[in-house]
Write a protein that holds these residues in place. Structure first.
Motif, PDB file in Angstrom:
ATOM      1  N   LEU A  47       0.837  -1.208   0.000  1.00 16.40           N
ATOM      2  CA  LEU A  47       0.000   0.000   0.000  1.00 16.40           C
ATOM      3  C   LEU A  47       0.868   1.252   0.000  1.00 16.40           C
ATOM      4  O   LEU A  47       0.520   2.257  -0.625  1.00 16.40           O
ATOM      5  CB  LEU A  47      -0.923  -0.008   1.214  1.00 16.40           C
ATOM      6  N   ASP A  48       1.998   1.193   0.683  1.00 18.32           N
ATOM      7  CA  ASP A  48       2.885   2.352   0.705  1.00 18.32           C
ATOM      8  C   ASP A  48       3.539   2.567  -0.654  1.00 18.32           C
ATOM      9  O   ASP A  48       3.692   3.705  -1.105  1.00 18.32           O
ATOM     10  CB  ASP A  48       3.953   2.159   1.776  1.00 18.32           C
ATOM     11  N   GLU A  49       3.919   1.485  -1.330  1.00 18.41           N
ATOM     12  CA  GLU A  49       4.534   1.614  -2.658  1.00 18.41           C
ATOM     13  C   GLU A  49       3.550   2.184  -3.667  1.00 18.41           C
ATOM     14  O   GLU A  49       3.945   2.921  -4.581  1.00 18.41           O
ATOM     15  CB  GLU A  49       5.028   0.251  -3.141  1.00 18.41           C
ATOM     16  N   LEU A  50       2.267   1.854  -3.524  1.00 16.29           N
ATOM     17  CA  LEU A  50       1.265   2.395  -4.441  1.00 16.29           C
ATOM     18  C   LEU A  50       1.162   3.904  -4.316  1.00 16.29           C
ATOM     19  O   LEU A  50       0.884   4.604  -5.291  1.00 16.29           O
ATOM     20  CB  LEU A  50      -0.098   1.754  -4.170  1.00 16.29           C
ATOM     21  N   SER A  51       1.394   4.412  -3.107  1.00 11.03           N
ATOM     22  CA  SER A  51       1.320   5.853  -2.875  1.00 11.03           C
ATOM     23  C   SER A  51       2.648   6.543  -3.147  1.00 11.03           C
ATOM     24  O   SER A  51       2.677   7.684  -3.585  1.00 11.03           O
ATOM     25  CB  SER A  51       0.895   6.132  -1.431  1.00 11.03           C
ATOM     26  N   ALA A 108     -17.058   4.854  -4.316  1.00 12.08           N
ATOM     27  CA  ALA A 108     -17.356   6.186  -3.785  1.00 12.08           C
ATOM     28  C   ALA A 108     -18.327   6.103  -2.613  1.00 12.08           C
ATOM     29  O   ALA A 108     -18.213   6.852  -1.630  1.00 12.08           O
ATOM     30  CB  ALA A 108     -17.933   7.072  -4.890  1.00 12.08           C
ATOM     31  N   ASP A 109     -19.283   5.162  -2.682  1.00 13.27           N
ATOM     32  CA  ASP A 109     -20.236   4.991  -1.589  1.00 13.27           C
ATOM     33  C   ASP A 109     -19.512   4.550  -0.322  1.00 13.27           C
ATOM     34  O   ASP A 109     -19.823   5.036   0.786  1.00 13.27           O
ATOM     35  CB  ASP A 109     -21.288   3.963  -1.987  1.00 13.27           C
ATOM     36  N   TRP A 110     -18.560   3.643  -0.449  1.00 14.26           N
ATOM     37  CA  TRP A 110     -17.809   3.199   0.719  1.00 14.26           C
ATOM     38  C   TRP A 110     -16.930   4.316   1.270  1.00 14.26           C
ATOM     39  O   TRP A 110     -16.738   4.438   2.494  1.00 14.26           O
ATOM     40  CB  TRP A 110     -16.954   1.985   0.364  1.00 14.26           C
ATOM     41  N   GLU A 111     -16.377   5.130   0.402  1.00 12.10           N
ATOM     42  CA  GLU A 111     -15.579   6.278   0.872  1.00 12.10           C
ATOM     43  C   GLU A 111     -16.427   7.208   1.725  1.00 12.10           C
ATOM     44  O   GLU A 111     -15.983   7.685   2.781  1.00 12.10           O
ATOM     45  CB  GLU A 111     -14.990   7.021  -0.334  1.00 12.10           C
ATOM     46  N   ILE A 156      -9.643   2.013   1.099  1.00 12.70           N
ATOM     47  CA  ILE A 156      -8.822   1.224   2.017  1.00 12.70           C
ATOM     48  C   ILE A 156      -8.035   2.138   2.950  1.00 12.70           C
ATOM     49  O   ILE A 156      -7.953   1.916   4.166  1.00 12.70           O
ATOM     50  CB  ILE A 156      -7.877   0.294   1.236  1.00 12.70           C
ATOM     51  N   LYS A 157      -7.479   3.199   2.404  1.00 12.66           N
ATOM     52  CA  LYS A 157      -6.713   4.129   3.235  1.00 12.66           C
ATOM     53  C   LYS A 157      -7.619   4.852   4.233  1.00 12.66           C
ATOM     54  O   LYS A 157      -7.238   5.074   5.392  1.00 12.66           O
ATOM     55  CB  LYS A 157      -5.988   5.142   2.356  1.00 12.66           C
TER      56      LYS A 157
END
Length: 503
Positions: free
Chosen positions: A182-186, A307-310, A347-348
């Motif tokens: 997850l960190d590499e994706l960012s 978007a709904d989950w966000e 997820i973040k």
């Protein structure tokens, strides 16, 4: 020129004269010039055995040797590694030697008495450059054939084409890609250049080429594609090849996901499979690292409203509501397997919300930042569920108790922390202690001692403070008392933490 160890050109020396081998070792500063002597041998047979285990880039070999002379050695070496560069050393100037050396593709033919440091370096650099050019041409040719296979004009059956496979009945695809955290994706990290990466991959793949015909195409230093010859259209790429591939490229892409297609009987089907695999390869996030995943295991994406989950995660502000939302979100990911880029923000948000609502004492006793290393759904699911019990405990405490826990966490090293807490809340210390024990099972004094010991453990593991300094920073006025209560909780003394295996 200084070179990193990984970029050193590997050299092997073969001569039955030990004095010559010693002279060659001492003639130049090998590593400073970008070269590494990976081995020596006194005859051709020994050299072949060693080079079969540890391939070299360049080989210097004497012509006149017992058992196997230099020319016969080179003929057999070519069968093991056709790409290796060779140079012949000899004490004799003979035309027939030189002529045969040319026919074998030897880089040069040098008389030993003419070999100086300058001559040696000139030949080493020339051999390296020639090897680089040949490799580049070979890689480019292989990639060109891969593209031709997928996007060539011939729409007929694959067996109508002679390239790249001579007698295939079908071709399958394998996608091998690094599973980013997850960190590499960012924050994408710098990686090896594709050329350097592919060179190391090609070397590792040499044993597989003896049994299977395939082409390699690097999309990047993080993703490799393979076109593999197979006999049974409709089935997937043979499992035996995939496992051998996984073993050959172990540690090249870590953690890695393997995505495997069925066997295509014609180019049109091969192109369709390639498009599907490109669309669905992010679903490898939902499988364990190193697992050989078949294309049919990754069906078309179900509709998923990220978007709904966000919004739901952003608007969840109470502990009572957070747990069911987290569980529902993880269940939805497992069921629908949406593309990772589509749900990365959600997820973040989930992890940020979880961290925000966890009690400070719990966070201090563990490392929540480990979320950065998560690269699969299994890891994400396990990580979140590891923290959910702490949410339950926190949800059962009152706001006042939560304040006391946070206050004690922040001020545990203060001398009069309990009196200061009582004054801050304008409440009797004994009453606060009873309230805390009712909700957490521990009194103020017990909780304070627990937090001080947790902080001490963290400081000791940093291994840069003396024991008395740790005791002072954690509110203990006596190192002896600190050692006693520390042993009572952890069953080791503070001094033990500074040693292996605790440090």
């Amino acid at each position: 020129m200084n070179q990193s160890e990984s970029s050193l050109c590997r050299v092997f020396l073969v001569d039955d004269d030990l004095l010559v081998l010693d002279d060659l070792r001492e003639l130049i500063a090998w590593e400073a010039e970008g070269f590494e002597i990976i081995g020596t041998a006194g005859n051709g047979e020994q050299a072949l055995a060693q080079l079969a285990r540890t391939p070299a880039d360049l080989v210097f070999v004497d012509i006149e040797m017992p058992r196997l002379n230099g020319l016969d050695f080179i003929r057999r070496l070519r069968q093991i590694d056709p790409q290796v560069q060779t140079l012949l050393l000899t004490a004799f100037s003979r035309f027939d030697y030189a002529r045969e050396a040319v026919s074998l593709g030897v880089y040069n033919y040098i008389l030993k008495h003419e070999l100086t440091a300058e001559v040696l370096l000139e030949n080493l650099r020339g051999m390296c450059e020639q090897r680089r050019q040949r490799k580049a041409a070979s890689y480019l040719d292989e990639q060109t054939r891969f593209r031709q296979l997928l996007w060539g004009n011939d729409e007929g059956a694959l067996d109508s084409a002679s390239e790249p496979f001579a007698s295939h009945k079908g071709i399958g695809l394998v996608c091998l890609r690094h599973l980013p955290s997850l960190d590499e994706l960012s924050h994408p990290a710098d990686t090896l250049s594709t050329d350097v990466f592919l060179a190391s991959v090609q070397q590792a793949l040499l044993p597989l080429r003896k049994t299977t015909s395939f082409l390699v195409f690097p999309q990047s230093a993080q993703e490799l594609w393979f076109a593999v010859e197979a006999d049974q259209p409709g089935d997937s790429v043979p499992y035996e090849f995939c496992t051998a591939l996984r073993e050959a490229l172990e540690n090249k892409l870590t953690p890695a996901g393997f995505f495997v297609s069925p066997i295509a009987p014609d180019r049109q089907e091969l192109r369709r499979l390639y498009r599907l695999m490109n669309q669905r390869q992010t679903q490898l996030f939902y499988f364990a690292p190193g697992r050989i995943t078949l294309l049919h295991e990754c069906p078309a994406f179900d509709p998923f409203d990220s978007a709904d989950w966000e919004v739901r995660l952003t608007q969840t502000d109470t502990l009572a509501a957070l747990r069911p939302v987290l569980s529902a979100f993880l269940d939805a990911l497992a069921q629908h397997r949406p593309p990772l880029p589509q749900v990365l923000l959600a997820i973040k948000l989930m992890l940020q919300k979880l961290q925000k609502m966890l009690p400070a004492a719990v966070l201090a006793d563990d490392n929540f930042s480990q979320w950065k290393t998560i690269s699969t759904f299994q890891e994400l699911n396990a990580f979140v569920h590891r923290w959910l019990p702490a949410l339950e405990t926190q949800a059962q405490t009152s706001r006042k108790t939560s304040f006391m826990l946070n206050y004690l966490q922040e001020h545990c090293a203060d001398e009069n922390v309990l009196d200061d807490l009582s004054q801050t809340l304008q409440m009797n210390r004994e009453y606060l202690s009873k309230l805390l024990k009712k909700e957490t099972g521990q009194t103020l004094a017990q909780t304070l001692l627990e937090l001080r010991l947790q902080k001490a453990m963290r400081l000791l593991k940093q291994n840069d403070l003396k024991i008395y300094e740790v005791a002072q920073r954690c509110g203990f006025h006596s190192s002896q008392y600190f050692a006693i209560v520390f042993y009572k909780k952890y069953h080791v003394y503070p001094s033990d933490i500074l040693k292996e295996p605790y440090a």
